[in-house]
Motif scaffolding. Structure first.
Motif, PDB file in Angstrom:
ATOM      1  N   LYS A   1     -12.497  10.487  14.917  1.00 55.14           N
ATOM      2  CA  LYS A   1     -10.929   9.770  15.094  1.00 55.14           C
ATOM      3  C   LYS A   1     -11.052   8.271  14.483  1.00 55.14           C
ATOM      4  CE  LYS A   1      -9.800  11.887  19.653  1.00 55.14           C
ATOM      5  NZ  LYS A   1      -9.536  11.413  21.157  1.00 55.14           N
ATOM      6  N   MET A   2     -12.175   7.712  14.549  1.00 53.40           N
ATOM      7  CA  MET A   2     -12.176   6.325  13.919  1.00 53.40           C
ATOM      8  C   MET A   2     -11.880   6.485  12.348  1.00 53.40           C
ATOM      9  SD  MET A   2     -12.485   3.775  16.121  1.00 53.40           S
ATOM     10  CE  MET A   2     -13.202   3.760  17.781  1.00 53.40           C
ATOM     11  N   ILE A   3     -12.424   7.333  11.797  1.00 58.39           N
ATOM     12  CA  ILE A   3     -12.414   7.587  10.461  1.00 58.39           C
ATOM     13  C   ILE A   3     -10.999   7.985  10.133  1.00 58.39           C
ATOM     14  CG2 ILE A   3     -13.083   9.109   8.408  1.00 58.39           C
ATOM     15  CD1 ILE A   3     -15.895   8.951   9.577  1.00 58.39           C
ATOM     16  N   GLY A   4     -10.479   8.811  10.725  1.00 56.64           N
ATOM     17  CA  GLY A   4      -9.154   9.363  10.443  1.00 56.64           C
ATOM     18  C   GLY A   4      -8.027   8.169  10.744  1.00 56.64           C
ATOM     19  N   ALA A   5      -8.333   7.382  11.689  1.00 50.22           N
ATOM     20  CA  ALA A   5      -7.357   6.116  11.903  1.00 50.22           C
ATOM     21  C   ALA A   5      -7.534   5.246  10.833  1.00 50.22           C
ATOM     22  CB  ALA A   5      -7.723   5.548  13.313  1.00 50.22           C
ATOM     23  N   GLY A   6      -8.859   5.013  10.216  1.00 44.82           N
ATOM     24  CA  GLY A   6      -8.873   3.957   9.159  1.00 44.82           C
ATOM     25  C   GLY A   6      -8.218   4.582   7.902  1.00 44.82           C
ATOM     26  N   LEU A   7      -8.358   5.836   7.859  1.00 48.75           N
ATOM     27  CA  LEU A   7      -7.684   6.685   6.510  1.00 48.75           C
ATOM     28  C   LEU A   7      -6.230   6.478   6.847  1.00 48.75           C
ATOM     29  CD1 LEU A   7      -9.785   9.585   5.801  1.00 48.75           C
ATOM     30  CD2 LEU A   7      -9.899   7.511   4.560  1.00 48.75           C
ATOM     31  N   ALA A   8      -5.635   6.414   8.094  1.00 46.83           N
ATOM     32  CA  ALA A   8      -4.055   6.441   8.279  1.00 46.83           C
ATOM     33  C   ALA A   8      -3.856   4.974   7.992  1.00 46.83           C
ATOM     34  CB  ALA A   8      -3.838   6.792   9.673  1.00 46.83           C
ATOM     35  N   THR A   9      -4.536   4.029   8.000  1.00 48.10           N
ATOM     36  CA  THR A   9      -3.846   2.643   7.881  1.00 48.10           C
ATOM     37  C   THR A   9      -4.147   2.094   6.268  1.00 48.10           C
ATOM     38  OG1 THR A   9      -6.304   1.754   8.404  1.00 48.10           O
ATOM     39  CG2 THR A   9      -4.474   2.179  10.055  1.00 48.10           C
ATOM     40  N   ILE A  10      -4.541   3.205   5.403  1.00 41.43           N
ATOM     41  CA  ILE A  10      -4.651   2.826   4.091  1.00 41.43           C
ATOM     42  C   ILE A  10      -2.974   2.638   3.544  1.00 41.43           C
ATOM     43  CG2 ILE A  10      -5.141   3.824   1.677  1.00 41.43           C
ATOM     44  CD1 ILE A  10      -7.719   5.014   2.895  1.00 41.43           C
ATOM     45  N   ALA A  11      -2.250   3.151   4.071  1.00 40.24           N
ATOM     46  CA  ALA A  11      -0.712   2.962   3.754  1.00 40.24           C
ATOM     47  C   ALA A  11      -0.322   1.467   3.785  1.00 40.24           C
ATOM     48  CB  ALA A  11       0.178   3.765   4.406  1.00 40.24           C
ATOM     49  N   LEU A  12      -1.041   0.738   4.728  1.00 39.71           N
ATOM     50  CA  LEU A  12      -0.680  -0.698   4.858  1.00 39.71           C
ATOM     51  C   LEU A  12      -0.918  -1.587   3.666  1.00 39.71           C
ATOM     52  CD1 LEU A  12      -1.918  -1.061   8.629  1.00 39.71           C
ATOM     53  CD2 LEU A  12       0.244  -0.550   7.820  1.00 39.71           C
ATOM     54  N   LEU A  13      -1.962  -1.195   3.092  1.00 40.55           N
ATOM     55  CA  LEU A  13      -2.272  -1.709   1.570  1.00 40.55           C
ATOM     56  C   LEU A  13      -0.975  -1.648   0.821  1.00 40.55           C
ATOM     57  CD1 LEU A  13      -4.337  -3.409  -0.223  1.00 40.55           C
ATOM     58  CD2 LEU A  13      -4.887  -1.058  -0.899  1.00 40.55           C
ATOM     59  N   GLY A  14      -0.415  -0.397   0.575  1.00 42.79           N
ATOM     60  CA  GLY A  14       0.638  -0.096  -0.501  1.00 42.79           C
ATOM     61  C   GLY A  14       1.797  -0.888   0.314  1.00 42.79           C
ATOM     62  N   VAL A  15       2.087  -0.898   1.522  1.00 41.62           N
ATOM     63  CA  VAL A  15       3.148  -1.821   1.954  1.00 41.62           C
ATOM     64  C   VAL A  15       3.255  -3.144   1.814  1.00 41.62           C
ATOM     65  CG1 VAL A  15       4.127  -2.331   4.178  1.00 41.62           C
ATOM     66  CG2 VAL A  15       3.714  -0.069   3.493  1.00 41.62           C
ATOM     67  N   GLY A  16       2.187  -3.678   1.928  1.00 45.66           N
ATOM     68  CA  GLY A  16       1.761  -5.197   1.657  1.00 45.66           C
ATOM     69  C   GLY A  16       2.166  -5.627   0.304  1.00 45.66           C
ATOM     70  N   LEU A  17       1.574  -4.549  -0.634  1.00 45.99           N
ATOM     71  CA  LEU A  17       1.937  -4.612  -2.230  1.00 45.99           C
ATOM     72  C   LEU A  17       3.489  -4.601  -2.433  1.00 45.99           C
ATOM     73  CD1 LEU A  17      -1.182  -2.946  -3.681  1.00 45.99           C
ATOM     74  CD2 LEU A  17      -0.716  -5.422  -3.615  1.00 45.99           C
ATOM     75  N   ALA A  18       4.024  -3.759  -1.904  1.00 41.40           N
ATOM     76  CA  ALA A  18       5.197  -3.379  -2.067  1.00 41.40           C
ATOM     77  C   ALA A  18       6.258  -4.492  -1.532  1.00 41.40           C
ATOM     78  CB  ALA A  18       5.834  -2.056  -1.351  1.00 41.40           C
ATOM     79  N   LEU A  19       6.092  -5.002  -0.509  1.00 36.30           N
ATOM     80  CA  LEU A  19       6.579  -6.188   0.092  1.00 36.30           C
ATOM     81  C   LEU A  19       6.578  -7.616  -0.925  1.00 36.30           C
ATOM     82  CD1 LEU A  19       6.043  -5.915   3.826  1.00 36.30           C
ATOM     83  CD2 LEU A  19       8.239  -5.683   2.536  1.00 36.30           C
ATOM     84  N   GLY A  20       5.192  -7.570  -1.311  1.00 33.78           N
ATOM     85  CA  GLY A  20       5.021  -8.768  -2.080  1.00 33.78           C
ATOM     86  C   GLY A  20       5.994  -8.666  -3.528  1.00 33.78           C
ATOM     87  N   ASN A  21       5.876  -7.399  -4.017  1.00 32.21           N
ATOM     88  CA  ASN A  21       6.753  -7.184  -5.459  1.00 32.21           C
ATOM     89  C   ASN A  21       8.251  -7.230  -5.056  1.00 32.21           C
ATOM     90  OD1 ASN A  21       4.758  -6.877  -6.882  1.00 32.21           O
ATOM     91  ND2 ASN A  21       4.521  -4.590  -6.552  1.00 32.21           N
ATOM     92  N   LEU A  22       8.706  -6.728  -3.908  1.00 33.77           N
ATOM     93  CA  LEU A  22      10.123  -6.790  -3.568  1.00 33.77           C
ATOM     94  C   LEU A  22      10.552  -8.351  -3.593  1.00 33.77           C
ATOM     95  CD1 LEU A  22      12.630  -5.265  -2.433  1.00 33.77           C
ATOM     96  CD2 LEU A  22      11.641  -6.053  -0.189  1.00 33.77           C
ATOM     97  N   PHE A  23       9.896  -9.026  -2.847  1.00 31.63           N
ATOM     98  CA  PHE A  23      10.474 -10.322  -2.431  1.00 31.63           C
ATOM     99  C   PHE A  23      10.189 -11.262  -3.625  1.00 31.63           C
ATOM    100  CE2 PHE A  23      10.340  -9.362   2.042  1.00 31.63           C
ATOM    101  CZ  PHE A  23      11.624  -9.588   2.229  1.00 31.63           C
ATOM    102  N   SER A  24       8.905 -11.019  -4.629  1.00 37.45           N
ATOM    103  CA  SER A  24       9.010 -11.741  -5.869  1.00 37.45           C
ATOM    104  C   SER A  24       9.958 -11.684  -6.894  1.00 37.45           C
ATOM    105  CB  SER A  24       7.471 -11.713  -6.384  1.00 37.45           C
ATOM    106  OG  SER A  24       7.641 -10.345  -6.939  1.00 37.45           O
TER     107      SER A  24
ATOM    108  N   SER B   1      13.077 -13.989  -7.967  1.00 41.18           N
ATOM    109  CA  SER B   1      13.254 -14.309  -9.464  1.00 41.18           C
ATOM    110  C   SER B   1      14.716 -13.974  -9.612  1.00 41.18           C
ATOM    111  CB  SER B   1      12.216 -13.269 -10.270  1.00 41.18           C
ATOM    112  OG  SER B   1      12.495 -13.275 -11.690  1.00 41.18           O
ATOM    113  N   ALA B   2      15.053 -12.954  -9.182  1.00 44.94           N
ATOM    114  CA  ALA B   2      16.527 -12.561  -9.495  1.00 44.94           C
ATOM    115  C   ALA B   2      17.703 -13.564  -9.040  1.00 44.94           C
ATOM    116  CB  ALA B   2      16.935 -11.227  -9.175  1.00 44.94           C
ATOM    117  N   ILE B   3      17.526 -14.165  -7.944  1.00 43.84           N
ATOM    118  CA  ILE B   3      18.201 -15.136  -7.553  1.00 43.84           C
ATOM    119  C   ILE B   3      18.149 -16.477  -8.249  1.00 43.84           C
ATOM    120  CG2 ILE B   3      18.684 -16.718  -5.360  1.00 43.84           C
ATOM    121  CD1 ILE B   3      18.126 -14.111  -3.536  1.00 43.84           C
ATOM    122  N   ALA B   4      16.924 -16.665  -8.695  1.00 44.43           N
ATOM    123  CA  ALA B   4      16.635 -17.974  -9.380  1.00 44.43           C
ATOM    124  C   ALA B   4      17.487 -17.859 -11.064  1.00 44.43           C
ATOM    125  CB  ALA B   4      15.307 -18.126  -9.625  1.00 44.43           C
ATOM    126  N   ARG B   5      17.557 -16.667 -11.469  1.00 45.61           N
ATOM    127  CA  ARG B   5      18.094 -16.492 -12.522  1.00 45.61           C
ATOM    128  C   ARG B   5      19.381 -16.367 -12.588  1.00 45.61           C
ATOM    129  NH1 ARG B   5      14.956 -12.740 -16.627  1.00 45.61           N
ATOM    130  NH2 ARG B   5      12.603 -13.251 -15.997  1.00 45.61           N
TER     131      ARG B   5
END
Length: 74
Positions: free
Chosen positions: A7-30, A34-38
């Motif tokens: 169960k612990m391993i499965g829950a840890g694997l399920a939270t890998i998606a949070l890494l992608g979410v963090g990267l996506a939010l950083g790209n989205l807001f950057s 940038s678009a508003i500054a231009r």
């Protein structure tokens, strides 16, 4: 393998998606900043799309969290 360990391993694997979410939010807001500054006059057109992207991306994080909790506590 113990069921608790699985169960612990499965829950840890399920939270890998949070890494992608963090990267996506950083790209989205950057890109949004940038678009508003231009082109500041396009702010009223860009902000709703940016907030919609934020909401949809954050929903993936909430889904991953719910799946991890279901794995741990069921």
């Amino acid at each position: 393998m113990d069921i608790g360990a699985a169960k612990m391993i499965g829950a840890g694997l399920a939270t890998i998606a949070l890494l992608g979410v963090g990267l996506a939010l950083g790209n989205l807001f950057s890109s949004l900043i940038s678009a508003i500054a231009r082109n500041p006059s396009a702010k009223n057109d860009l902000m709703p799309v940016g907030l919609l992207g934020f909401a949809l991306t954050e929903s993936i994080a909430l889904l991953a969290f719910i799946v991890a909790m279901l794995i741990l506590f069921s």
